[in-house]
Design an enzyme around this catalytic site. Structure first.
Site, PDB file in Angstrom:
ATOM      1  N   GLY A 130       2.901  -1.297   4.323  1.00 50.68           N
ATOM      2  CA  GLY A 130       2.879   0.137   4.090  1.00 50.68           C
ATOM      3  C   GLY A 130       4.219   0.668   3.626  1.00 50.68           C
ATOM      4  N   GLY A 131       4.892   1.401   4.504  1.00 45.87           N
ATOM      5  CA  GLY A 131       6.133   2.089   4.135  1.00 45.87           C
ATOM      6  C   GLY A 131       7.196   1.203   3.528  1.00 45.87           C
ATOM      7  N   SER A 154       3.282  -2.178  10.459  1.00 45.97           N
ATOM      8  CA  SER A 154       4.733  -2.151  10.694  1.00 45.97           C
ATOM      9  C   SER A 154       5.402  -3.476  10.334  1.00 45.97           C
ATOM     10  CB  SER A 154       5.033  -1.769  12.147  1.00 45.97           C
ATOM     11  OG  SER A 154       4.580  -0.460  12.429  1.00 45.97           O
ATOM     12  N   HIS A 183      -9.608   0.827   4.912  1.00 52.16           N
ATOM     13  CA  HIS A 183      -8.370   1.014   5.677  1.00 52.16           C
ATOM     14  C   HIS A 183      -8.632   1.927   6.864  1.00 52.16           C
ATOM     15  CE1 HIS A 183      -4.245   2.235   6.623  1.00 52.16           C
ATOM     16  NE2 HIS A 183      -3.849   1.170   5.965  1.00 52.16           N
ATOM     17  N   GLU A 243      -7.146   4.383   7.984  1.00 51.77           N
ATOM     18  CA  GLU A 243      -6.985   5.799   7.683  1.00 51.77           C
ATOM     19  C   GLU A 243      -8.225   6.363   7.007  1.00 51.77           C
ATOM     20  OE1 GLU A 243      -2.183   5.127   7.252  1.00 51.77           O
ATOM     21  OE2 GLU A 243      -3.373   5.513   5.456  1.00 51.77           O
ATOM     22  N   GLY A 288       2.344   2.174  11.151  1.00 55.14           N
ATOM     23  CA  GLY A 288       3.300   3.268  11.060  1.00 55.14           C
ATOM     24  C   GLY A 288       3.946   3.667  12.369  1.00 55.14           C
ATOM     25  N   ASN A 314       0.851  -1.180   0.000  1.00 55.73           N
ATOM     26  CA  ASN A 314       0.000   0.000   0.000  1.00 55.73           C
ATOM     27  C   ASN A 314       0.894   1.240   0.000  1.00 55.73           C
ATOM     28  OD1 ASN A 314      -1.918   1.981   0.357  1.00 55.73           O
ATOM     29  ND2 ASN A 314      -2.424   1.407   2.462  1.00 55.73           N
ATOM     30  N   TRP A 315       1.001   1.880  -1.145  1.00 57.25           N
ATOM     31  CA  TRP A 315       1.884   3.036  -1.252  1.00 57.25           C
ATOM     32  C   TRP A 315       1.282   4.294  -0.625  1.00 57.25           C
ATOM     33  CZ3 TRP A 315       5.129   3.499  -6.375  1.00 57.25           C
ATOM     34  CH2 TRP A 315       5.996   2.405  -6.467  1.00 57.25           C
ATOM     35  N   LYS A 316       0.000   4.249  -0.288  1.00 52.19           N
ATOM     36  CA  LYS A 316      -0.683   5.406   0.307  1.00 52.19           C
ATOM     37  C   LYS A 316      -0.473   6.647  -0.589  1.00 52.19           C
ATOM     38  CE  LYS A 316      -0.367   3.252   4.822  1.00 52.19           C
ATOM     39  NZ  LYS A 316      -0.246   3.418   6.281  1.00 52.19           N
ATOM     40  N   GLU A 367      -5.323  -5.120  10.490  1.00 51.25           N
ATOM     41  CA  GLU A 367      -4.350  -4.090  10.799  1.00 51.25           C
ATOM     42  C   GLU A 367      -4.709  -3.436  12.126  1.00 51.25           C
ATOM     43  OE1 GLU A 367      -2.324  -2.373   6.921  1.00 51.25           O
ATOM     44  OE2 GLU A 367      -4.255  -1.437   7.284  1.00 51.25           O
TER      45      GLU A 367
END
Length: 247
Positions: free
Chosen positions: A231-232, A210, A95, A97, A171, A11-13, A165
């Site tokens: 994610g990141g 994470s 998600h 977010e 994150g 997920n590049w967000k 999640e």
């Protein structure tokens, strides 16, 4: 029970420009022999370019959200049909977010799941508890409740995935213990079987929050963990491929 085919999705967000396609190409070139399906979910503006850049390769392309309607006066929104037309084959829905920042409800996520099916996309439906809910001992109640309310019955027999999640781990660098992850994933599987019967065996339950190359192997080999929503760490080919290879 037949184990579902694992899925590892990045997920590049709200990250990535045209130059970032080089990382996507490196991921595509490096996943040969992977034991999982591998997907990248970039921002909507990159889906078409990425689908062209990775055409014929092993990496699937997904969106990060979709509107419930096919078209209409919804300035700034993107429909599931638009995602499919741009080259996506799946889409992340619900998600945390989106649930938190945009106040998306389970009912809305269920409607978006129907929209994904309408457009021929595979939904990846996200669920997870907050730190307050975890501390109050409500994690299983919250997560299984989200599963029941966010998945429409029309998913029966269709391809879909669940992503667990824990909101407090996204994150933050914090990760639940393996026992905690397994407890929730087993509860999700039991709920899916309750809802869809034996057909639920085909739906992978991803863990997200994470996930890094350093902890991926332990997480991915836990009971009922059928992949990861990353994610990141998915923004850099070396990190993402380290997770893919940990399976």
């Amino acid at each position: 029970m037949t184990a579902p085919t694992p899925l590892i999705a990045g997920n590049w967000k709200m990250n990535g420009l045209t130059a970032s396609l080089a990382e996507a190409r490196a991921i595509s070139e490096g996943v040969s022999g992977a034991k999982a399906r591998v997907a990248i979910c970039p921002p909507a503006v990159l889906i078409h370019q990425m689908s062209q850049a990775l055409a014929g390769g092993p990496v699937l392309i997904g969106g990060q959200d979709a509107h419930t309607d096919e078209s209409g006066a919804f300035t700034g929104d993107v429909s599931a049909e638009m995602l499919a037309d741009a080259g996506a084959s799946m889409v992340i829905l619900g998600h945390s977010e989106r649930r938190d920042g945009y106040r998306e409800t389970d009912e809305l996520v269920a409607r978006k799941s129907l929209a994904a099916l309408r457009a021929g996309l595979e939904p990846i439906v996200c669920v997870g508890e907050t730190l307050e809910q975890r501390k109050a001992g409500q994690a299983l109640e919250v997560v299984t409740g989200q599963v029941r309310a966010s998945l429409p019955p029309e998913l029966l027999g269709k391809a879909f995935a669940i992503a667990y999640e824990p909101v407090w781990a996204i994150g933050t660098g914090l990760t639940p213990s393996i026992d905690e992850i397994e407890e929730v994933h087993l509860a999700i599987r039991a709920t899916l079987i309750e809802m869809f019967g034996d057909a639920a065996d085909k739906a992978p339950i991803l863990y997200g929050g994470s996930v890094k190359p350093a902890n991926a192997a332990e997480i991915l080999h836990a009971a009922e963990v059928g992949g990861a929503l990353v994610g990141g760490a998915s923004l850099k080919a070396a990190d993402f491929l380290g997770i893919v290879r940990a399976l």
